[in-house]
Design an enzyme around this catalytic site. Sequence first.
Site, mmCIF file in Angstrom:
data_model
loop_
_atom_site.group_PDB
_atom_site.id
_atom_site.type_symbol
_atom_site.label_atom_id
_atom_site.label_comp_id
_atom_site.label_asym_id
_atom_site.label_seq_id
_atom_site.Cartn_x
_atom_site.Cartn_y
_atom_site.Cartn_z
ATOM 1 N N HIS A 1 0.833 -1.202 0.000
ATOM 2 C CA HIS A 1 0.000 0.000 0.000
ATOM 3 C C HIS A 1 0.867 1.252 0.000
ATOM 4 C CE1 HIS A 1 -2.823 -3.052 1.482
ATOM 5 N NE2 HIS A 1 -3.787 -2.259 1.067
ATOM 6 N N ASP B 1 -4.856 -5.912 -7.936
ATOM 7 C CA ASP B 1 -5.078 -5.311 -6.631
ATOM 8 C C ASP B 1 -5.325 -3.821 -6.882
ATOM 9 O OD1 ASP B 1 -5.317 -5.002 -3.908
ATOM 10 O OD2 ASP B 1 -3.388 -5.902 -3.420
#
Length: 517
Positions: free
Chosen positions: A204, A276
Site C-alpha cells: 500500500h 489489486d
Amino acid sequence: MTNLNVWDHLSLAQQVAQMVVVRASGYRYDRQIQYPAWEPDATTLQTWVQELGVGGVILLGGSAVEVAERCRQLQGWANLPLLLAADIEEGVGQRFSGATEFPPPAALGAIAQRDLNRAIELATAMGASTAAEALALGLNWVLAPVVDVNNNPANPVINVRAFAETPALVSALAEAFIRGARQFPVLTAAKHFPGHGDTATDSHLELPVLPHDRDRLDVIEWPPFEAAITAGVDSVMSAHVLLPALDAEYPATLSSAILTGILRQKMGFEGLIVTDALVMGAIANTYGTAAAAVKAVEAGADILLMPPDPPAAIAAVVAAVESGRISPDRIQASLQRIQKAKARLHNLAIDLDYCQTTPAVAIATAIQEESLQRAGKELLAVPLGVNCLIVDDALRSSFLPRTCPALTLPPQWGFQERLVIDQFTPVDAITALAAKPTLVQVFSRGNPFRGNAGLSTSAIATLQHLQQQGAVAALVVYGSPYVYRELTGALPANLPRVFSYGHSPAAQAIALQALAG
C-alpha cells in the site's frame, strides 16, 4: 441474467469501462464519506455507473442496511448488471456493521494444526455464511480468500489474513472456503498472485521485492493458487510485488510474463484476473493512472480495480487500442470472461434479516473459541487495579466501542482505572505509571498503510516498565500470534494469559471470560 443484445452493441469505450471497478463509500450520504481522495460523491458515482458504464463497484464502510440500499441504488443506475465487491476476508461484518464478523483466517490455521478435518468443516461453513450474508446485502463478489502463505512474521500487510504458514494448510482451507462460498451465486477471489506472504514491505506504501526463484515459488507460493483454481475460484487478484526472477522490470500486476505466462498459460486459469487496487503506492507512485491501466491490460488483467482516475484509465486503454498498442481481441477476451462471470450471478431472495439470524454467528464463535490459547493460572480479583489497553491507534480503534467487553468486564475484577496507550503516546508518559496490578490488553496485527506488523516503541516501553515494577497481573493479546509469542517469552510461566485471533467485542468477551476461568 445479462442481456446479450446490450453486450453486442457496446462501444469500445463502454467495453473498456466494463473492465473497471471503482471504489465507493457504503454510507448513504456524501457527508459521511471517510476517504474523499478515493470515494466519489453520489453525482460522480452515478455518472461513472450510468454514463461511463463501469463494470463494478467495490464498497467500504456503512451499516449492512445502508449497503443493501446502496447496492439497490447502484444496480438501478446501471445499464448492465454490476459486479458489487467487498474485501470481506473476515466476514461481511469486517466491513459493514451489523453483519457477522469472523476471526481472521489464521484462526482456522491454528485449529487445523490440531484437527485438520474440523478446520476444513469450519472454513467451508465460513465461506458459505460469508456468501449468504453478502447476497443478503446485494453484494455478489467476495474478494476472498487470501491464499498467500504467510511465512514471514514481519509481514505488515498479509499476516493473519493468511490461513497459515505452510502451503498444504493454506491450500486445504482455501479450497474449503471456496467450496462453501460457491454454494451461492457469488464470485470468489484468490489473492495475491504470485504470492505476497513473504514480504516485509507494505505494498500500500511502496513496492516489495521478492528474491525467490521459480523453484521456490513452485513449492511454497503457488500450490495454494493451483488448489484454488481446482476448487473453481472465479477470479485471481494480482500482487503489487516485483519478482526479478520472473520479470526484472515490472511488478506482477503489470507483468505479462506473470499474469499471462504463468497464471493463464502454465496454471490454465480461465477466470477473471483482477488487479489489486491501483491506488496503492506500489503502483500509483511510479506509474500513475494511464500507464498502470494500459500495462495491466497488456499483462492480461481483465479487471482494473480502483484506478485513481477511472475516466482517465478508460481513456488511456481506449487510446492504446486505437493506436494499435493493444489488440481489440485482447479487450474482447476480457469482455467475454466478464460476461461469463456476470451470467453466473442472479438474484437470490435472501432477506436482510438473515444477517441477524444466520448460523454465521455460531460458526464465528466456534472458530474464535477453538483457536483461543490460554496459559497460566486463573485471573484473580485485585483491589485498585489498572486496565491498560495498548492499541495501534487510539483514535481508529473501532473494536473498542463504549460497551465493549475489553472496557466493561475488567472493572468486575477490580481493574477500575483505565489507561489507553498507542504508538503515538510519548515514551516519557510511560514512566509515570504506578506499580498497581495491571491487566494488559494488547490489540496488534498487521494493517495496511501502517508499514510494520509489530508493537510500537511506546507499547514496548509500557510493557517493560510494568514488568520491571512487577505490576503485570495478566495479559491478553488480540490479533497477532507473533506478538503473543514475543511477549510471553519474558513472562512468568504461571502468569494468566490468553491469545485471541479476533479483535471484535465478541472475541473480547470470549477471551476475557477464558482468562477469568
